[in-house]
Design an enzyme around this catalytic site. Structure first.
Site, PDB file in Angstrom:
ATOM      1  CD  GLU A  27      -0.825   0.763   3.633  1.00 26.58           C
ATOM      2  OE1 GLU A  27      -1.352   1.857   3.370  1.00 26.58           O
ATOM      3  OE2 GLU A  27      -0.751   0.310   4.779  1.00 26.58           O
ATOM      4  CE  LYS A 160      -3.664   1.569  11.013  1.00 24.55           C
ATOM      5  NZ  LYS A 160      -4.725   2.499  11.010  1.00 24.55           N
TER       6      LYS A 160
HETATM    7  N1  PSU Z   1      -0.743   1.040   9.225  1.00 23.27           N
HETATM    8  C1  PSU Z   1       0.406   1.714   9.396  1.00 23.27           C
HETATM    9  N2  PSU Z   1       0.472   2.975   8.957  1.00 23.27           N
HETATM   10  C2  PSU Z   1      -0.565   3.536   8.250  1.00 23.27           C
HETATM   11  C3  PSU Z   1      -1.754   2.800   8.025  1.00 23.27           C
HETATM   12  C4  PSU Z   1      -1.793   1.555   8.542  1.00 23.27           C
HETATM   13  O1  PSU Z   1       1.360   1.184   9.952  1.00 23.27           O
HETATM   14  O2  PSU Z   1      -0.437   4.664   7.809  1.00 23.27           O
HETATM   15  C5  PSU Z   1      -2.872   3.363   7.159  1.00 23.27           C
HETATM   16  C6  PSU Z   1      -3.328   2.234   6.225  1.00 23.27           C
HETATM   17  O3  PSU Z   1      -3.240   2.711   4.900  1.00 23.27           O
HETATM   18  C7  PSU Z   1      -4.759   2.001   6.634  1.00 23.27           C
HETATM   19  C8  PSU Z   1      -5.171   3.356   7.093  1.00 23.27           C
HETATM   20  O4  PSU Z   1      -5.536   1.494   5.585  1.00 23.27           O
HETATM   21  O5  PSU Z   1      -4.038   3.801   7.821  1.00 23.27           O
HETATM   22  C9  PSU Z   1      -6.444   3.311   7.904  1.00 23.27           C
HETATM   23  O6  PSU Z   1      -6.994   4.581   7.981  1.00 23.27           O
HETATM   24  P1  PSU Z   1      -8.511   4.792   8.415  1.00 23.27           P
HETATM   25  O7  PSU Z   1      -8.580   4.393   9.859  1.00 23.27           O
HETATM   26  O8  PSU Z   1      -8.768   6.270   8.182  1.00 23.27           O
HETATM   27  O9  PSU Z   1      -9.343   3.921   7.514  1.00 23.27           O
END
Ligand code: PSU
Ligand code: MN
Length: 302
Positions: A27, A160
């Protein structure tokens, strides 16, 4: 192989797909919005190198000028890492970005969607999004995409730690996402190796994961198998300390009314600062180890 319209493949990915060699999708939101500079570009390059060392071809996914790129040329990767105007694109944003010719980085959700459309089957990331804490139900689009997009495997270190992990675990169960512990019996908690939450099966080798993928295919199941790999022990952040920096970051987000797509990047950046880089070190270590495991699985699937 049919190439979906709106997609551009790098020469390297094109060749790998034609020769039916293993490919690992990566990603780009983690590069554009999840890591500080200059570590973001260094990490993006390192992850690609690790996938190649593992015998697979990396396909970092992003959007440039409204085209969905499957595999980035070096200059495109630099652009995504350096530009301050790159959008964070989740699934809902993809049609807008394509119609309006935007540049954007793809989240786990939109990368999974694009990877599946592009004919890839293995995707490595750091931590997936999930159910956020707090009253408003804020559920990352990563979750429904994992349940519906037909990819073989998504490799991550759990959701996370900024999230409501028990609620995220329940969501995965409800929607039929099989969670594998890769060399572990508990679902990892991103910066920490364990969460106290169960996995559905433990696998200790790529071949064991491949057997589960085969079973899913035989059952014509949609969605992806979620393979969770704990952060390497030497980079783990102790749960107590993690809780401290997280509480501070969450309080700050509330005071500053940070929400929506800005919340995750804000929390990750604040925690990295407050932990003197410890969470950043863990993030880099787990991204690398996940890319390594994903390459091994992609090879085993061929
Ligand atoms: N995990 C990481 N760093 C990130 C993310 C995930 O270690 O930056 C990003 C991923 O791209 C994930 C996003 O899909 O954060 C999720 O964001 P949200 O909670 O707004 O969907
Ligand atoms: Mn959200």
């Amino acid at each position: 192989m049919i190439r979906p319209p709106g997609f551009n493949y790098s020469a390297e990915v094109e060749r790998a797909l034609r020769d039916e060699r293993p490919v690992v999708a990566l990603e780009s939101t983690v590069i554009a919005h999840g890591l500080p500079r200059p570590q973001n570009l260094e990490t993006a390059r390192r992850l690609e190198a690790i996938v190649r060392e593992g015998g697979a071809t990396p396909a970092t996914i992003a959007v440039v000028g409204g085209r969905i790129l499957v595999g980035l040329e070096p200059a495109q990767l630099e652009h995504i890492a350096a530009s301050r105007t790159v959008h964070k694109l989740s699934t809902r944003d993809l049609p807008v970005a394509v119609a309006r010719g935007w540049d954007g980085a793809t989240t786990v959700a939109s990368t999974a969607f694009a990877a599946a459309r592009a004919g890839l089957s293995v995707f490595a990331t750091g931590g997936i999004g999930g159910v956020h804490r707090g009253e408003l139900p804020d559920v990352s689009a990563d979750l429904p995409e994992l349940a519906r997009t037909s990819l073989a495997v998504v490799v991550c270190s759990g959701a996370k730690s900024v999230l409501d992990l028990p609620a995220t675990r329940e969501w995965l169960e409800t929607h039929g996402v099989t969670v594998v512990g890769y060399g572990c019996d508990e679902m990892p908690a991103f910066y920490a190796r364990s969460s106290g939450l169960p996995v559905d099966a433990r696998c200790d080798s790529p071949a064991e994961v491949a057997a589960l993928v085969d079973a899913r295919r035989a059952l014509s199941m949609r969605g992806a198998l979620l393979v969770t790999v704990p952060v390497p022990g030497e980079a783990e952040v102790s749960p107590g300390f993690l809780q401290e920096v997280l509480d501070e970051a969450l309080a700050e987000a509330e005071r500053e009314k940070v929400g929506g797509r800005d919340l995750t990047p804000f929390l990750l950046a604040r925690m990295a600062e407050q932990s003197d880089g410890a969470t950043l070190g863990a993030n880099l270590a787990l991204l690398e180890s996940n890319a390594r495991v994903a390459a091994q699985i992609a090879v085993a699937l061929k």
